[in-house]
Motif scaffolding. Structure first.
Motif, PDB file in Angstrom:
ATOM      1  N   CYS A  32       1.894   5.308  16.801  1.00 45.94           N
ATOM      2  CA  CYS A  32       3.122   4.705  16.284  1.00 45.94           C
ATOM      3  C   CYS A  32       3.588   3.583  17.213  1.00 45.94           C
TER       4      CYS A  32
ATOM      5  N   GLU B  53       0.672   2.969  11.241  1.00 49.37           N
ATOM      6  CA  GLU B  53       1.398   3.906  10.386  1.00 49.37           C
ATOM      7  C   GLU B  53       0.768   5.274  10.599  1.00 49.37           C
TER       8      GLU B  53
ATOM      9  N   CYS C 294       2.154   9.759  18.253  1.00 49.41           N
ATOM     10  CA  CYS C 294       3.243   8.923  18.773  1.00 49.41           C
ATOM     11  C   CYS C 294       2.698   7.708  19.518  1.00 49.41           C
TER      12      CYS C 294
ATOM     13  N   CYS D 160       8.224   9.986  14.714  1.00 47.48           N
ATOM     14  CA  CYS D 160       7.164   8.983  14.859  1.00 47.48           C
ATOM     15  C   CYS D 160       6.345   8.788  13.597  1.00 47.48           C
ATOM     16  N   VAL D 161       6.186   9.840  12.813  1.00 49.20           N
ATOM     17  CA  VAL D 161       5.220   9.798  11.714  1.00 49.20           C
ATOM     18  C   VAL D 161       5.895   9.592  10.361  1.00 49.20           C
ATOM     19  N   LYS D 162       5.098   9.067   9.430  1.00 47.14           N
ATOM     20  CA  LYS D 162       5.581   8.882   8.064  1.00 47.14           C
ATOM     21  C   LYS D 162       5.646  10.211   7.323  1.00 47.14           C
TER      22      LYS D 162
END
Length: 356
Positions: A20, A25, A17, A40-42
């Motif tokens: 981010c 990315e 986070c 927060c993450v892809k």
């Protein structure tokens, strides 16, 4: 196009986070699919048992870099792929017996290391690798000496548990903050006396400069880069080094709240040869809330100043960590009050959901 990073760790939320927020990315591989992490993450991939090798898991991600978190500091992946410490170096540092011998050779103050032949009681037994304090225990006599090879014994030193959050280029380092370490706090729901419960930043001590000086010299001596943490015990005799965390530390939440700086950005800057001092602007407080009994999460606990939010339906046994509570204020008391209010609110929501 933003660079991409995969954060690996039992709890990957802190670093992922922060990445981010720094504009990266972010992807994660870990044990906890927390709701705030997923926002927060892809992509997040969850592992159950600790994987014997990361290589099969890494094939699921196409990223520029990997950040190795708690439990995976010495993972068997190429150092050229790691945005941080060479895993071979980190593997030595997390071995507390190796580290104790290294500190002794460098003349760094630390509690005395014992073996089964020269132990003085009471002393403390700790796992050679791993952290969190949940397996630490006091050895009061010879009958309590652990037979398992995973343990070592150390002089029992009483004092205040503190840490420094450091940043290193490899040749020079700074200690950005001095932090209080919260340990064994019953009001947070734990009965384990040495378990890690969070941090408060800053901690004011007359030994601050001595701690920072040790940190500045020791981290480059060990060949560490980026952000790393040093845990100390401090009493009237001064600071003694307990362990070094060659990775993102649990104190990141408190450090970012207290300084307004982004730790991931500072981590990358340090690796690229740029160090900058952190200015403490207020108190930041991070506290981990534990279950007092078997608990099923029956409601979404998401709210401002909360982190590590479990999915609804998650079941925890007594003593497990539920979530993280955050606080900030001009005084330690103001930040602590925010956290205590948060603890009451979470317990109230869980109780109300259980009664429905």
């Amino acid at each position: 196009m933003a660079e991409s990073v995969l954060v690996v760790g039992y709890n990957s939320r802190v670093a992922a986070c922060s990445a981010c927020r720094a504009g990266w990315e972010a992807y994660s591989l870990g044990h906890h699919p927390d709701l705030d992490l997923l926002r927060c993450v892809k992509k997040h991939v969850n592992f159950g048992q600790e994987p014997k090798s990361l290589k099969p898991w890494l094939k699921q991600f196409d990223v520029d870099w990997v950040v190795l978190g708690a439990g995976f500091e010495g993972a068997d992946i190429p150092a050229s792929k790691v945005l941080g410490n060479d895993p071979k170096i980190a593997r030595n540092v997390v071995d507390k017996v190796w580290l104790a011998k290294k500190l002794d050779a460098l003349g760094v103050p630390q509690p005395e290391l014992f073996d089964r032949r020269n132990a003085r009681f009471p002393c403390i037994a700790k796992p050679i690798a791993g952290g969190g304090g949940h397996k630490n225990f006091i050895v009061r006599d010879e009958s309590m000496v652990p037979r398992e090879d995973e343990y070592f014994m150390q002089e029992l030193v009483t004092g205040m548990p503190l840490s420094t959050c450091t940043f290193s280029t490899g040749s020079e380092a700074i200690a950005a903050t001095v932090n209080e370490i919260l340990v064994g706090k019953k009001w947070l729901g734990t009965d384990l006396p040495y378990i890690y419960c969070g941090n408060v930043t800053p901690y004011i001590t007359r030994f601050r400069e001595e701690m920072c000086d040790i940190s500045r010299k020791l981290i480059p001596e060990l060949g560490l880069v980026g952000t790393n943490g040093i845990d100390f015990v401090v009493n009237r005799d001064g600071p003694k080094v307990l362990e070094i965390n060659p990775r993102f530390q649990g104190s990141v939440d408190a450090v970012e709240l207290a300084t307004g700086e982004n730790v991931f950005r500072a981590h990358v800057d340090a690796i690229n040869g740029k160090l900058r001092p952190f200015k403490v602007r207020r108190y930041g407080y991070r506290a981990i809330l534990f279950t007092r009994r078997k608990t099923r999460i029956g409601v979404d606990l998401s709210a401002p100043m909360r982190a590590d939010i479990p999915p609804v339906g998650t079941v925890y046994k007594k003593g497990d960590a539920i979530c993280t509570l955050l606080g900030a204020g001009k005084t330690r008391e103001a930040a602590a009050a925010m956290v205590r209010d948060g603890a009451r609110a979470v317990r109230g929501k869980l109780k109300a959901a259980a009664a429905m």
